[in-house]
Every structure is written in C-alpha cells, then in structure tokens.
Design an enzyme around this catalytic site. Structure first.
Site, PDB file in Angstrom:
ATOM      1  N   GLY A   1       0.825  -1.218   0.000  1.00  0.00           N
ATOM      2  CA  GLY A   1       0.000   0.000   0.000  1.00  0.00           C
ATOM      3  C   GLY A   1       0.850   1.255   0.000  1.00  0.00           C
TER       4      GLY A   1
ATOM      5  N   ASP B   1      -4.154 -12.745   2.803  1.00  0.00           N
ATOM      6  CA  ASP B   1      -5.125 -11.999   3.605  1.00  0.00           C
ATOM      7  C   ASP B   1      -4.731 -12.201   5.071  1.00  0.00           C
ATOM      8  OD1 ASP B   1      -7.292 -11.196   5.126  1.00  0.00           O
ATOM      9  OD2 ASP B   1      -8.771 -11.979   3.707  1.00  0.00           O
ATOM     10  N   VAL B   2      -4.395 -11.123   5.764  1.00  0.00           N
ATOM     11  CA  VAL B   2      -3.865 -11.275   7.131  1.00  0.00           C
ATOM     12  C   VAL B   2      -4.944 -11.534   8.177  1.00  0.00           C
ATOM     13  CG1 VAL B   2      -1.785  -9.943   6.661  1.00  0.00           C
ATOM     14  CG2 VAL B   2      -3.770  -8.768   7.600  1.00  0.00           C
TER      15      VAL B   2
ATOM     16  N   LEU C   1      -1.861 -17.115   9.965  1.00  0.00           N
ATOM     17  CA  LEU C   1      -0.590 -16.607   9.450  1.00  0.00           C
ATOM     18  C   LEU C   1       0.553 -17.544   9.799  1.00  0.00           C
ATOM     19  CD1 LEU C   1      -0.724 -12.816  10.453  1.00  0.00           C
ATOM     20  CD2 LEU C   1      -1.449 -13.895   8.320  1.00  0.00           C
ATOM     21  N   TYR C   2       1.360 -17.793   8.806  1.00  0.00           N
ATOM     22  CA  TYR C   2       2.563 -18.568   9.061  1.00  0.00           C
ATOM     23  C   TYR C   2       3.737 -17.876   8.373  1.00  0.00           C
ATOM     24  CZ  TYR C   2       6.061 -22.209   8.890  1.00  0.00           C
ATOM     25  OH  TYR C   2       7.233 -22.901   9.018  1.00  0.00           O
TER      26      TYR C   2
ATOM     27  N   TYR D   1     -14.376   1.542  10.089  1.00  0.00           N
ATOM     28  CA  TYR D   1     -12.936   1.833  10.184  1.00  0.00           C
ATOM     29  C   TYR D   1     -12.598   2.296  11.600  1.00  0.00           C
ATOM     30  CZ  TYR D   1      -8.422   3.943   8.811  1.00  0.00           C
ATOM     31  OH  TYR D   1      -7.098   4.277   8.677  1.00  0.00           O
TER      32      TYR D   1
ATOM     33  N   ASP E   1       0.229  -8.859   1.844  1.00  0.00           N
ATOM     34  CA  ASP E   1      -0.801  -7.952   1.344  1.00  0.00           C
ATOM     35  C   ASP E   1      -1.749  -8.772   0.476  1.00  0.00           C
ATOM     36  OD1 ASP E   1      -2.133  -5.728  -0.085  1.00  0.00           O
ATOM     37  OD2 ASP E   1      -0.522  -4.505   0.771  1.00  0.00           O
TER      38      ASP E   1
ATOM     39  N   LYS F   1     -10.293   0.193  14.313  1.00  0.00           N
ATOM     40  CA  LYS F   1      -9.013   0.716  14.788  1.00  0.00           C
ATOM     41  C   LYS F   1      -9.025   0.921  16.305  1.00  0.00           C
ATOM     42  CE  LYS F   1      -6.515   1.152  10.967  1.00  0.00           C
ATOM     43  NZ  LYS F   1      -5.224   0.450  10.769  1.00  0.00           N
TER      44      LYS F   1
ATOM     45  N   SER G   1      -4.950  -2.225   5.783  1.00  0.00           N
ATOM     46  CA  SER G   1      -6.339  -1.781   5.938  1.00  0.00           C
ATOM     47  C   SER G   1      -6.706  -0.865   4.781  1.00  0.00           C
ATOM     48  CB  SER G   1      -6.532  -0.978   7.236  1.00  0.00           C
ATOM     49  OG  SER G   1      -7.889  -0.520   7.320  1.00  0.00           O
TER      50      SER G   1
END
Ligand code: UDP
Length: 320
Positions: free
Chosen positions: A10, A56-57, A61-62, A145, A31, A149, A75
């Site tokens: 991003g 996609d986080v 996750l590895y 959003y 990302d 956050k 985001s």
C-alpha cells in the site's frame, strides 16, 4: 532486523519497505492487494532482502524463520474504500490485528500498530491530544474503520499488558504523497487528478471542514522513530498545519494553474468538522516534527501524479 509489514504493497507500507531496506533490514510484505498494488513494490523485486507474500492477514498466518518486528499497516484507508469494503475493513482491523499480535507473541517480535486520527471521530476537543477519547458513531458509515481501529488499539494494549508484548501505536493523521491511488477517493488524489484534467475540484459540503496534511517522508520518519523508541502508549503523528478544505482546493488550483474552479457536492455522513493533531508528545518523546511544507510536498506529489497521467502508465490501482 527481519520485519513483517502487513499492507506493505500500500501507500504507507511500501514507503516503509523502502526505508527499512535502505537501513539494511530484511522485509517480508503480506498484502492481499485489495487496495494495495504490486506497482508500489515492483522496484524491490529481485532484492534478496525483500519478499512478497500475497495473503489476507485475517486468516491463519505462518511465517518461516525469525521475525523481529511486525508492522500492521494492512487496511483500506480511504472513506470511499471502507464504504465499499466495510466487512474487510472491520476484519483487517479486528481479526488481522489479533492474528498479527498472535504471530508477534509467537516470534517474540516487537509489534507496531498503524492506528488513526479516526479514533477521535468527529472530535469535540481541538486540536486532538492522545488523552482525548473521541466522539465516534459506531453505526455510521465510518464506524467500520473507526471502531476496528479502536478495537485494534484495545487489543494491542491487552497483549502488552497481559502477555508483556512490546508494542507501539501510532495515530496517523491525513498523509499524502507519491503512490496514493489516483482514484482512491481521498481529497488529495481527487483534487490533484481533477486539477490536472482541468476539471473543477469537488468540494464536499461548504468546504469549511478542516484537515491537516502530512507529507509521506515526514510520516515515515515519525513511524521509524516511534518504532525505535520505547513509548507504549499511542502517539499522534501528523502535521499540525490545519486548513479548510476550500482553502486547500484553492491552493491546488493555484499550484496547477487550473482555472476550472470548484463545484460543491454533499458532505458525506459523519465527515469530521475539524482535525488537527497535537504533536507535543511526538516532539518530546521522539524529538520529531514535520519538516516538509505543504506547498513543497504538494508540488512533488503533483509531479508524480502528472507523470502517471501523461505517460498513460497503468495507475497503481489495487486488484480489487
Ligand atoms: N473531500 C472533498 N472533496 C473530495 C474528497 C474529499 O471536499 O473530492 C473532503 C472530505 O469531505 C473531508 C476532507 O476532504 O472533509 C478529507 O477527506 P478524505 O477523504 O481525504 O479523508 P478523511 O480526512 O475524511 O478521512
């Protein structure tokens, strides 16, 4: 250090990659490219210290090997994007933060959360200091959003307090510069793209609402210093030079010699009336303050957008 940067394709994420690689670190980017773009990181392909993983986080996750720091920057960040991607916005702020915190804990990594001035909502205290709790509409269009956050900050502090994780939280105020998507809907790319096409600039409402714009190199320096500090509580990073949107529109028209003027469009729901960071804490704790003037930063950004428009090079739009 070996760093994981989520959202590294991003706008801010890719500038962070450049900075950390230049400092001699290794960078892994994750990302899913829904608003990011490989165009932002294509110049890093082939660098042995750089790796890109399309992921996609919000999912499991590895990451193989050591990770010394995780910077969670994934985001959607433009009001237009989070209107179009409300569930993804909530998920990456909530589930994505949880997953990346879990990974940080497993790797015993330092954790850095990209939070936002949106945690202050439509603020009743001005300028905004870190000890202001905000004025957020949880069910409005921006709530996806803002609340994600706010949850992300709460989760980060919980991991810090309960698991002893070393954490940092930056509250990022409006930032602009090269690599913003031309069509991302935010005021800086909108106005610049309109001005370069000799169209009138679309001012929402009467344009009396204010924002304070920080150039990207100043933002990256602030983030870098915060990561290197030992400040666990949130720190505002932004430029305190505040202006009304109508004054900003006139400035963009002036710099670009655009004579098409302005058109007025309805103010989006819950659009904050004012926004300006109080950066006393950043000045004191990080010895940081912005160095790039609005005019200088705008000229650089305008040239960058101009090149994109005139070369007809495919814009760095996200895949989604
Ligand atoms: N805005 C505008 N015209 C545009 C885009 C945005 O007048 O074409 C206004 C918007 O209503 C807001 C401000 O500019 O008051 C900043 O909007 P942006 O989408 O950049 O981000 P925000 O600061 O609201 O998150």
């Amino acid at each position: 250090m070996r760093l994981l940067i989520t959202g590294g394709a991003g706008f801010l994420g890719s500038h962070l990659c450049d900075r950390f690689l230049a400092e001699g670190h290794q960078v892994v980017v994750m990302d899913n490219l829904i608003t990011g773009s490989t165009a932002n990181i294509e110049h890093l392909a082939g660098d042995d210290d750089f790796r890109f993983v399309k992921q996609d986080v919000t999912e499991y996750l590895y990451v193989e090997g050591t990770v010394d720091a995780i910077l969670h920057f994934a985001s959607p960040a433009s009001p237009i994007d989070y209107l179009e991607l409300p569930i993804q916005t909530l998920k990456v702020g909530a589930l994505g933060t949880h997953k990346t915190l879990g990974l940080a804990r497993q790797k015993q990594a330092l954790y850095f959360l990209a939070s936002t001035s949106e945690v202050y909502g439509d603020p009743l205290v001005h300028p905004q200091r870190e000890d202001y709790w905000g004025n957020v509409n949880p069910i409005g269009p921006r709530g996806v959003y803002d609340e994600a956050k706010r949850y992300a900050e709460a989760m980060t502090m919980a991991y810090h307090r309960y698991h002893g994780l070393d954490t940092r939280i930056a509250r990022i105020f409006n930032t602009y510069g090269p690599r913003m998507r031309l069509e991302d809907g935010r005021v800086v790319p909108n106005f610049i793209a309109q001005a370069l096409r000799h169209e009138p600039l679309t001012v929402y409402g009467d344009g009396s609402q204010t924002r304070s714009f920080c150039y990207v190199s100043d933002m990256i320096e602030g983030i870098y210093r915060l990561l290197s500090s030992d400040e666990v509580e949130p720190v505002n990073i932004g430029n305190p030079q505040e202006m009304s949107i109508i004054d900003f529109a006139n400035l963009v028209n002036e710099i670009t010699d655009n004579s098409a003027g302005l058109v007025f469009e309805p103010l989006p729901e819950d659009d904050p009336r004012v926004r300006r960071p109080d950066i006393s804490k950043a000045r004191e704790v990080l010895d940081w303050q912005p160095a790039v003037s609005l005019e200088e930063g705008l000229r650089t950004t305008i040239s960058w957008f101009e090149e994109r428009l005139t070369t007809g090079r495919p814009d760095n739009e996200g895949a989604g």
